[in-house]
Enzyme design. Structure first.
Site, PDB file in Angstrom:
ATOM      1  CB  ALA A  96      39.630 -39.098  43.278  1.00 59.59           C
ATOM      2  CE  LYS A  97      42.947 -36.347  50.151  1.00 60.09           C
ATOM      3  NZ  LYS A  97      43.950 -35.390  49.658  1.00 60.09           N
TER       4      LYS A  97
END
Ligand code: NAD
Length: 408
Positions: A96-97
């Protein structure tokens, strides 16, 4: 670039077309616009993102970046890279980011706290200690993680340390987390040196970037017997063929007004000249796209170990490979940070904390094991280490996706 790299691994793995399509897209992207009341009473609206790429192997994990140039596409590519990185070192996470389009230099501490708490509230519909666990990245730090943890805790009614990693030790952070990425870089460099028959003891090392990753990697390389002959930060680079005193540079010069170039007993050079220094190992540990088609031909190191994310461009990769220079890719070399973030999360969920020595030993074991797997895959497919790392990472995620099946 991220999709092209996936396509290369997909060809090696003969990946089913539908599966390739699934892996080439993010599972979830959210874009939030949210207001913050500034110190002068005016309202400023900020745009932020949280992207989860893949959840086949577990909850998603990835940093939160505060920078004026971020956008949803860059955030998505970074989320995909996190998926492969977690899979290469075999920790049970997807990638994720998150990011907010903001220049933190223009904010007061109070404004930064308000922005952080509001952003955390906006993304809480998909973030949580069992679903998606943020960490620090460019522009964020342990204090920002503390505010996010407190915001989630206030909203849930109980203390929730496992919702973020990279927290201060006092509130559920892990011993060894600050040093973890640099430590992993040096373990990977040691393994690579062994493979090419280079003696780490006495090896000449050059480190680009003297921040968290670069300064720790330099210190630990020196402790392991290497001689650090060149280092740099954003202001410039310094060189001494007899070796630079890393502890002194860190305590007396780094982070001060003039930075490390104020150190007297050395030759001042440019960052370009640093990359071309005569040395055995180069650790690019600053920012992306530093070794390019223009300067790769000048690199003299026998080994490049990527402390930074994406420091070598794809064109430069080919040039280094033609010159017989081994590149230990970012998804392996700098994975120590996410490995110890995983340890932090496990400790938080159990409320049972480990000694630093235990953290470091477990990290070293994972780094060495992962290195050996990537190296063996490289030899098996007669390719470079980066492609080998992608083959392993993509295969693990693809296998988990197939085994779980498509719902419903
Ligand atoms: P940092 O902000 O602590 O340090 C960055 C360093 O690079 C500073 O010394 C800065 O002066 C220097 N720098 C900036 N621009 C430069 C340039 N053009 N030339 C030379 N030096 C320059 O950041 P960090 O946490 O050490 O991260 C460095 C890199 O490592 C980033 O690419 C980051 O994404 C990656 N990374 C960090 C971690 C982590 O745990 N900190 C984990 C994985 C990857």
């Amino acid at each position: 670039m991220a999709r092209d790299q996936l396509a290369v691994a997909a060809r090696y793995l003969n990946l089913d077309e539908g599966l390739h399509e699934v892996l080439s897209r993010p599972k979830r992207q959210i874009i939030v616009n949210f207001p913050v009341v500034m110190d002068n009473g005016e309202v400023q609206v900020y745009e932020g993102y949280r992207v989860q790429h893949n959840t086949s192997r577990g909850p998603t994990k990835g940093g939160i970046r505060y920078h004026p140039d971020v956008d949803v596409d860059e955030t998505t590519a970074l989320a995909m890279w996190m998926t492969w990185k977690c899979a290469v070192v075999n920790i049970p996470y997807g990638g994720a980011k998150g990011s907010v389009k903001v220049d933190t230099k223009l904010l007061s501490k109070r404004e930064l706290e308000k922005l952080t708490r509001r952003f955390a509230s906006e993304i809480n519909i998909i973030v949580g200690e069992r679903s998606d666990i943020p960490a620090p990245d460019i522009g964020t730090n342990a204090q920002v993680m503390a505010w996010i943890m407190d915001t989630f805790s206030m909203q849930s009614g109980y203390t929730m340390p496992g919702v973020v990693t990279g927290k201060p030790i006092e509130m559920g952070g892990s011993q060894g987390r600050v040093e973890a990425t640099g430590r992993g870089v040096v373990v990977a460099a040691g393994e690579a040196a062994r493979m090419i028959g280079m003696d780490f003891n006495g090896a000449r090392v050059v480190v680009q970037g003297f921040g968290n990753v670069g300064s720790i990697a330099a210190r630990l390389a020196e402790e392991a017997g290497a001689i650090v002959v060149g280092v740099s930060d954003a202001r410039g680079a310094i060189y001494n063929p007899k070796g630079l005193p890393i502890a002194e540079l860190y305590s007396k010069y780094a982070g001060r007004d003039g930075g490390i170039i104020e150190y007297p007993d050395c030759e001042k050079i440019t960052n370009e000249e640093l990359l071309a220094l005569d040395c055995d190992m180069l650790f690019p540990s600053a920012i992306a796209a530093q070794i390019t088609a223009e300067n790769a031909g000048n690199v003299k190191a026998k080994l490049v170990v990527e402390g930074a994310n994406g420091p070598t461009t794809p064109d430069a990769d080919h040039i280094l490979s033609d010159k017989g220079i081994m590149v230990v890719p970012d998804v392996l070399a700098n994975a120590g940070g996410v490995v110890v973030s995983y340890f932090e999360w496990v400790q938080d969920l159990q409320n049972f904390f480990w000694e630093e020595d235990e953290v470091n030993k477990k990290l070293e074991r994972i780094m060495k094991h992962s290195f050996a797997q990537v190296y063996a895959t490289m030899q098996q497919h007669k390719t470079d280490m980066r492609t080998a790392a992608y083959i392993i990472g993509v295969k693990r995620v693809a296998d988990a996706t197939v085994m779980r099946g498509i719902f419903p």
